[in-house]
Write a protein that holds these residues in place. Structure first.
Motif, PDB file in Angstrom:
ATOM      1  N   ILE A 357      -7.714   2.799  11.135  1.00  0.00           N
ATOM      2  CA  ILE A 357      -7.397   4.067  10.471  1.00  0.00           C
ATOM      3  C   ILE A 357      -7.904   5.253  11.278  1.00  0.00           C
ATOM      4  CG2 ILE A 357      -7.880   5.468   8.428  1.00  0.00           C
ATOM      5  CD1 ILE A 357      -7.714   2.935   6.762  1.00  0.00           C
ATOM      6  N   ALA A 358      -9.149   5.189  11.696  1.00  0.00           N
ATOM      7  CA  ALA A 358      -9.708   6.298  12.478  1.00  0.00           C
ATOM      8  C   ALA A 358      -8.954   6.479  13.799  1.00  0.00           C
ATOM      9  CB  ALA A 358     -11.188   6.052  12.742  1.00  0.00           C
ATOM     10  N   ARG A 359      -8.551   5.388  14.413  1.00  0.00           N
ATOM     11  CA  ARG A 359      -7.848   5.483  15.696  1.00  0.00           C
ATOM     12  C   ARG A 359      -6.452   6.066  15.500  1.00  0.00           C
ATOM     13  NH1 ARG A 359      -9.704   0.482  19.555  1.00  0.00           N
ATOM     14  NH2 ARG A 359     -11.830   0.308  18.798  1.00  0.00           N
ATOM     15  N   LEU A 360      -5.786   5.684  14.427  1.00  0.00           N
ATOM     16  CA  LEU A 360      -4.460   6.236  14.159  1.00  0.00           C
ATOM     17  C   LEU A 360      -4.547   7.728  13.853  1.00  0.00           C
ATOM     18  CD1 LEU A 360      -2.946   3.343  12.026  1.00  0.00           C
ATOM     19  CD2 LEU A 360      -2.090   4.146  14.232  1.00  0.00           C
ATOM     20  N   ILE A 361      -5.563   8.126  13.108  1.00  0.00           N
ATOM     21  CA  ILE A 361      -5.753   9.548  12.814  1.00  0.00           C
ATOM     22  C   ILE A 361      -6.009  10.316  14.108  1.00  0.00           C
ATOM     23  CG2 ILE A 361      -7.288  11.218  11.698  1.00  0.00           C
ATOM     24  CD1 ILE A 361      -7.618   9.184   9.431  1.00  0.00           C
ATOM     25  N   SER A 362      -6.735   9.694  15.032  1.00  0.00           N
ATOM     26  CA  SER A 362      -6.980  10.330  16.329  1.00  0.00           C
ATOM     27  C   SER A 362      -5.674  10.534  17.085  1.00  0.00           C
ATOM     28  CB  SER A 362      -7.942   9.462  17.153  1.00  0.00           C
ATOM     29  OG  SER A 362      -8.130  10.007  18.443  1.00  0.00           O
ATOM     30  N   LEU A 363      -4.760   9.548  17.006  1.00  0.00           N
ATOM     31  CA  LEU A 363      -3.462   9.698  17.652  1.00  0.00           C
ATOM     32  C   LEU A 363      -2.672  10.841  17.034  1.00  0.00           C
ATOM     33  CD1 LEU A 363      -2.145   6.040  18.169  1.00  0.00           C
ATOM     34  CD2 LEU A 363      -3.116   7.579  19.861  1.00  0.00           C
ATOM     35  N   ALA A 376       1.882   8.373  12.285  1.00  0.00           N
ATOM     36  CA  ALA A 376       2.027   8.740  10.876  1.00  0.00           C
ATOM     37  C   ALA A 376       2.710   7.629  10.090  1.00  0.00           C
ATOM     38  CB  ALA A 376       2.818  10.049  10.749  1.00  0.00           C
ATOM     39  N   TRP A 377       3.757   7.032  10.674  1.00  0.00           N
ATOM     40  CA  TRP A 377       4.428   5.921   9.984  1.00  0.00           C
ATOM     41  C   TRP A 377       3.497   4.738   9.833  1.00  0.00           C
ATOM     42  CZ3 TRP A 377       8.391   6.690   7.164  1.00  0.00           C
ATOM     43  CH2 TRP A 377       9.353   7.647   7.498  1.00  0.00           C
ATOM     44  N   ALA A 378       2.685   4.469  10.837  1.00  0.00           N
ATOM     45  CA  ALA A 378       1.737   3.357  10.746  1.00  0.00           C
ATOM     46  C   ALA A 378       0.718   3.603   9.649  1.00  0.00           C
ATOM     47  CB  ALA A 378       1.028   3.159  12.091  1.00  0.00           C
ATOM     48  N   LEU A 379       0.250   4.843   9.508  1.00  0.00           N
ATOM     49  CA  LEU A 379      -0.694   5.172   8.442  1.00  0.00           C
ATOM     50  C   LEU A 379      -0.048   5.004   7.070  1.00  0.00           C
ATOM     51  CD1 LEU A 379      -2.448   8.270  10.027  1.00  0.00           C
ATOM     52  CD2 LEU A 379      -3.562   6.129   9.356  1.00  0.00           C
ATOM     53  N   GLN A 380       1.236   5.357   6.957  1.00  0.00           N
ATOM     54  CA  GLN A 380       1.907   5.167   5.677  1.00  0.00           C
ATOM     55  C   GLN A 380       1.971   3.682   5.325  1.00  0.00           C
ATOM     56  OE1 GLN A 380       6.108   5.382   5.514  1.00  0.00           O
ATOM     57  NE2 GLN A 380       6.185   6.224   3.444  1.00  0.00           N
ATOM     58  N   ALA A 381       2.345   2.854   6.299  1.00  0.00           N
ATOM     59  CA  ALA A 381       2.420   1.413   6.050  1.00  0.00           C
ATOM     60  C   ALA A 381       1.057   0.836   5.708  1.00  0.00           C
ATOM     61  CB  ALA A 381       2.996   0.712   7.282  1.00  0.00           C
ATOM     62  N   LEU A 382       0.016   1.399   6.308  1.00  0.00           N
ATOM     63  CA  LEU A 382      -1.330   0.878   6.112  1.00  0.00           C
ATOM     64  C   LEU A 382      -1.910   1.262   4.750  1.00  0.00           C
ATOM     65  CD1 LEU A 382      -3.589  -0.692   7.502  1.00  0.00           C
ATOM     66  CD2 LEU A 382      -4.294   1.414   8.620  1.00  0.00           C
ATOM     67  N   THR A 383      -1.596   2.467   4.283  1.00  0.00           N
ATOM     68  CA  THR A 383      -2.185   2.952   3.026  1.00  0.00           C
ATOM     69  C   THR A 383      -1.320   2.663   1.806  1.00  0.00           C
ATOM     70  OG1 THR A 383      -1.167   5.134   3.392  1.00  0.00           O
ATOM     71  CG2 THR A 383      -3.414   4.814   4.199  1.00  0.00           C
ATOM     72  N   GLU A 384      -0.073   2.274   2.016  1.00  0.00           N
ATOM     73  CA  GLU A 384       0.855   2.077   0.902  1.00  0.00           C
ATOM     74  C   GLU A 384       0.376   0.960  -0.029  1.00  0.00           C
ATOM     75  OE1 GLU A 384       5.646   2.288   0.662  1.00  0.00           O
ATOM     76  OE2 GLU A 384       4.820   0.799   2.028  1.00  0.00           O
ATOM     77  N   GLY A 385       0.056   1.335  -1.259  1.00  0.00           N
ATOM     78  CA  GLY A 385      -0.354   0.357  -2.260  1.00  0.00           C
ATOM     79  C   GLY A 385      -1.717  -0.245  -2.025  1.00  0.00           C
ATOM     80  N   ASN A 386      -2.542   0.348  -1.173  1.00  0.00           N
ATOM     81  CA  ASN A 386      -3.857  -0.215  -0.863  1.00  0.00           C
ATOM     82  C   ASN A 386      -4.914   0.857  -1.093  1.00  0.00           C
ATOM     83  OD1 ASN A 386      -6.248  -1.121   0.622  1.00  0.00           O
ATOM     84  ND2 ASN A 386      -4.904  -2.713   1.443  1.00  0.00           N
ATOM     85  N   ALA A 387      -5.645   0.737  -2.208  1.00  0.00           N
ATOM     86  CA  ALA A 387      -6.622   1.755  -2.585  1.00  0.00           C
ATOM     87  C   ALA A 387      -7.752   1.875  -1.567  1.00  0.00           C
ATOM     88  CB  ALA A 387      -7.196   1.444  -3.964  1.00  0.00           C
ATOM     89  N   ALA A 388      -8.199   0.743  -1.012  1.00  0.00           N
ATOM     90  CA  ALA A 388      -9.293   0.781  -0.038  1.00  0.00           C
ATOM     91  C   ALA A 388      -8.874   1.524   1.224  1.00  0.00           C
ATOM     92  CB  ALA A 388      -9.734  -0.642   0.297  1.00  0.00           C
ATOM     93  N   CYS A 389      -7.665   1.272   1.682  1.00  0.00           N
ATOM     94  CA  CYS A 389      -7.173   1.967   2.879  1.00  0.00           C
ATOM     95  C   CYS A 389      -6.987   3.463   2.607  1.00  0.00           C
ATOM     96  CB  CYS A 389      -5.856   1.358   3.343  1.00  0.00           C
ATOM     97  SG  CYS A 389      -6.017  -0.280   4.092  1.00  0.00           S
ATOM     98  N   GLN A 390      -6.522   3.792   1.399  1.00  0.00           N
ATOM     99  CA  GLN A 390      -6.347   5.196   1.047  1.00  0.00           C
ATOM    100  C   GLN A 390      -7.689   5.910   1.012  1.00  0.00           C
ATOM    101  OE1 GLN A 390      -4.117   5.579  -2.570  1.00  0.00           O
ATOM    102  NE2 GLN A 390      -2.301   4.554  -1.747  1.00  0.00           N
ATOM    103  N   GLU A 391      -8.704   5.252   0.500  1.00  0.00           N
ATOM    104  CA  GLU A 391     -10.034   5.870   0.445  1.00  0.00           C
ATOM    105  C   GLU A 391     -10.581   6.094   1.855  1.00  0.00           C
ATOM    106  OE1 GLU A 391     -13.446   7.604  -0.934  1.00  0.00           O
ATOM    107  OE2 GLU A 391     -11.549   7.172  -1.980  1.00  0.00           O
ATOM    108  N   ASP A 392     -10.440   5.082   2.715  1.00  0.00           N
ATOM    109  CA  ASP A 392     -10.883   5.238   4.105  1.00  0.00           C
ATOM    110  C   ASP A 392     -10.113   6.363   4.799  1.00  0.00           C
ATOM    111  OD1 ASP A 392     -12.622   3.191   3.747  1.00  0.00           O
ATOM    112  OD2 ASP A 392     -11.730   1.827   5.214  1.00  0.00           O
ATOM    113  N   PHE A 393      -8.826   6.451   4.488  1.00  0.00           N
ATOM    114  CA  PHE A 393      -7.983   7.498   5.071  1.00  0.00           C
ATOM    115  C   PHE A 393      -8.498   8.882   4.676  1.00  0.00           C
ATOM    116  CE2 PHE A 393      -4.332  10.364   4.534  1.00  0.00           C
ATOM    117  CZ  PHE A 393      -3.808  10.360   5.813  1.00  0.00           C
ATOM    118  N   ARG A 394      -8.813   9.066   3.381  1.00  0.00           N
ATOM    119  CA  ARG A 394      -9.312  10.375   2.934  1.00  0.00           C
ATOM    120  C   ARG A 394     -10.679  10.669   3.522  1.00  0.00           C
ATOM    121  NH1 ARG A 394      -7.116   8.567  -2.019  1.00  0.00           N
ATOM    122  NH2 ARG A 394      -9.187   7.978  -2.749  1.00  0.00           N
ATOM    123  N   GLN A 395     -11.549   9.662   3.542  1.00  0.00           N
ATOM    124  CA  GLN A 395     -12.902   9.875   4.057  1.00  0.00           C
ATOM    125  C   GLN A 395     -12.904  10.200   5.550  1.00  0.00           C
ATOM    126  OE1 GLN A 395     -15.700  10.064   2.348  1.00  0.00           O
ATOM    127  NE2 GLN A 395     -14.696   9.620   0.387  1.00  0.00           N
TER     128      GLN A 395
END
Length: 507
Positions: A357-363, A376-395
């Protein structure tokens, strides 16, 4: 000076033409044609003298390189057939011991015999035979390499070229050369196949029917762990092209394509990695997303579709952690990761744990516009329907980073804005915290600006921004309706409690 065809003077003249003729010297190319040089060079190419044929083939490659006039002249003069015949020009031995064998087979037999007996027991006859066959092999390899290079020059930028090479059975002969003992021949043959086959479905089918897939995979696998190999590089690019069409996926999978690709991700060669990542992406990508992926070459693979079986085999082969590591210096890995994690909770968790997640955000914040869309598309696929990934994404500050992509034009590339809007929208639809973060980062105003009539953004960007705002609106409507629904439900419940003469709950 080009006649007689096998004279030293003719060979020297052909060699000189080969050095001078190039796409940057159009006047010289035309001059050779006007002087009748093309016909004479073709005569030399048909010569029994291997050195003359090799020199002529090399000169022909330079004369026709990116010159439509000379390419048409070569075609009209029957040059394609002559060059294709040179591809299979390995001499056949006439000795009693080697009767019926090609020179290449006898060369291998002699080497095996010498190695088996050792230097002390290899007789003079064996050494002389090996030397003679080796010299014949070198001459033949030189002809084959020159002919393959000439065919590459013939088809580049010339639309009828690939079809003509295929018509004279050039593809099967080039496939055979992928197994040559000469590294130069393999390199030239792989490069020629890449030019001839390209993205054409018919030519790709001809290559597969000629047994090309196992040969390409064998060439790639032989380079794993070895030094730099241009032949393997061309073969990896060719394999990537073969993944464009879903019809080929079953055959590629059965031939061991996935097992051959994953080790390339560990390669030290950047081009090998790039082709491997793109091929993995095409094998796993769903068709409805392929047209939105960058770079542009991957967008051409919108007909390619993967299956869950493909994805499982790629994951089982150990691709996920390697792709995550590649994100720091191999941006194309983002698209492949997105394909592998979409709708797959276990893969999402594995990629999240690997720090993707951090590496994709860096990209998203540091790379070129085309790669930002992929990330951005990879982040959508990673966070879709996954609360833990969404939390890491926001943090990790992902909301602010993606909000920064909500603009147009960005070098007139609309994929970053679409990817960002869809990613933020999918999160806003399920998370009040995500919606608030988007609003606080100024995302609401940017989305409205993209949707406005005054916006110069294309329809795809406006639709994505509209979807994101709609998802945010659903959250607001749900929150505004919650108190009303609660009061109504409370009244109904208290009515039932009164009938049952039980204690009511406060409204």
């Amino acid at each position: 000076m080009l006649s007689p065809a096998d004279s030293p003077a003719a060979i020297a003249a052909a060699a000189a033409i080969g050095q001078l003729a190039s796409a940057n010297n159009k006047a010289f190319q035309i001059g050779v044609g006007e002087a009748g040089g093309l016909t004479k060079l073709l005569g030399m190419a048909r010569s029994d003298n291997p050195k003359a044929a090799a020199a002529a083939a090399k000169a022909l490659g330079g004369v026709v390189m990116r010159s439509r006039v000379m390419q048409e002249s070569l075609l009209d003069a029957g040059g394609v057939e002559a060059l294709v015949q040179l591809l299979a020009s390995f001499p056949t031995t006439t000795t009693e011991a080697g009767a019926g064998k090609t020179g290449q087979q006898e060369h291998a037999d002699c080497e095996d015999s010498a190695e088996r007996l050792g230097p002390s027991r290899s007789g003079p006859d064996t050494k002389i035979q090996l030397l003679r066959v080796s010299l014949n092999a070198q001459d033949s390899w030189e002809k084959q390499a020159a002919a393959a290079a000439a065919l590459t020059s013939f088809v580049q930028g010339f639309a009828p070229g690939p079809e003509e090479v295929a018509r004279f059975r050039g593809i099967p002969k080039l496939v055979d050369l992928l197994c040559s003992s000469s590294e130069t021949v393999k390199e030239r043959a792989a490069e020629a196949l890449l030019a001839v086959v390209g993205k054409d479905a018919g030519s790709q089918a001809a290559l597969r029917e000629s047994g090309g897939v196992p040969s390409v995979l064998s060439l790639i696998q032989s380079s794993t762990g070895a030094g730099h190999s241009r032949a393997a590089e061309h073969a990896a690019a060719l394999l990537y092209r073969l993944t464009f069409y879903q019809a080929a996926h079953a055959e590629l999978q059965a031939a061991g394509c996935i097992e051959a690709l994953v080790p390339l991700l560990h390669s030290g060669e950047a081009r090998l990695k790039r082709h491997a990542v793109w091929a993995v992406q095409n094998l796993t990508e769903q068709p409805d997303q392929a047209t939105l992926l960058e770079p542009a070459a991957i967008a051409l693979s919108n007909l390619a579709a993967g299956t869950e079986a493909h994805k499982e085999r790629i994951v089982d082969a150990g691709a996920l952690p390697v792709l995550v590591k590649l994100l720091s210096h191999q941006e194309e890995a983002a698209g492949a990761l997105g394909s592998l994690v979409r709708g797959h909770t276990a893969n999402q968790e594995a990629v999240r744990a690997a720090g993707a997640i951090a590496r994709l955000i860096s990209l998203v914040t540091t790379s070129a516009p085309a790669v930002r869309g992929q990330a951005a598309w990879a982040l959508q696929a990673l966070t879709e329907g996954n609360a833990a990934c969404q939390e890491d994404f926001r943090q990790s500050g992902g909301v602010a980073s993606l909000t920064g992509l909500l603009r147009f034009p960005e070098q007139w590339n609309w994929t970053p804005a679409v990817g960002a809007a869809d990613t933020l929208g999918s999160m806003a639809a399920t998370s009040r915290e995500a919606e608030m973060a988007i609003h606080e980062a100024g995302g609401t105003d940017k989305l409205k600006e993209l949707c406005s009539a005054a916006s110069a953004a294309p329809a795809a960007v406006k639709k994505a921004a509209g979807r994101c705002l709609a998802n945010m609106g659903l959250q607001r409507q749900q929150r505004s309706k919650d108190p009303v629904l609660i009061r109504a439900a409370t009244k109904v419940l208290n009515f039932k409690l009164r009938l049952m003469r039980l204690k009511q709950i406060p409204e």
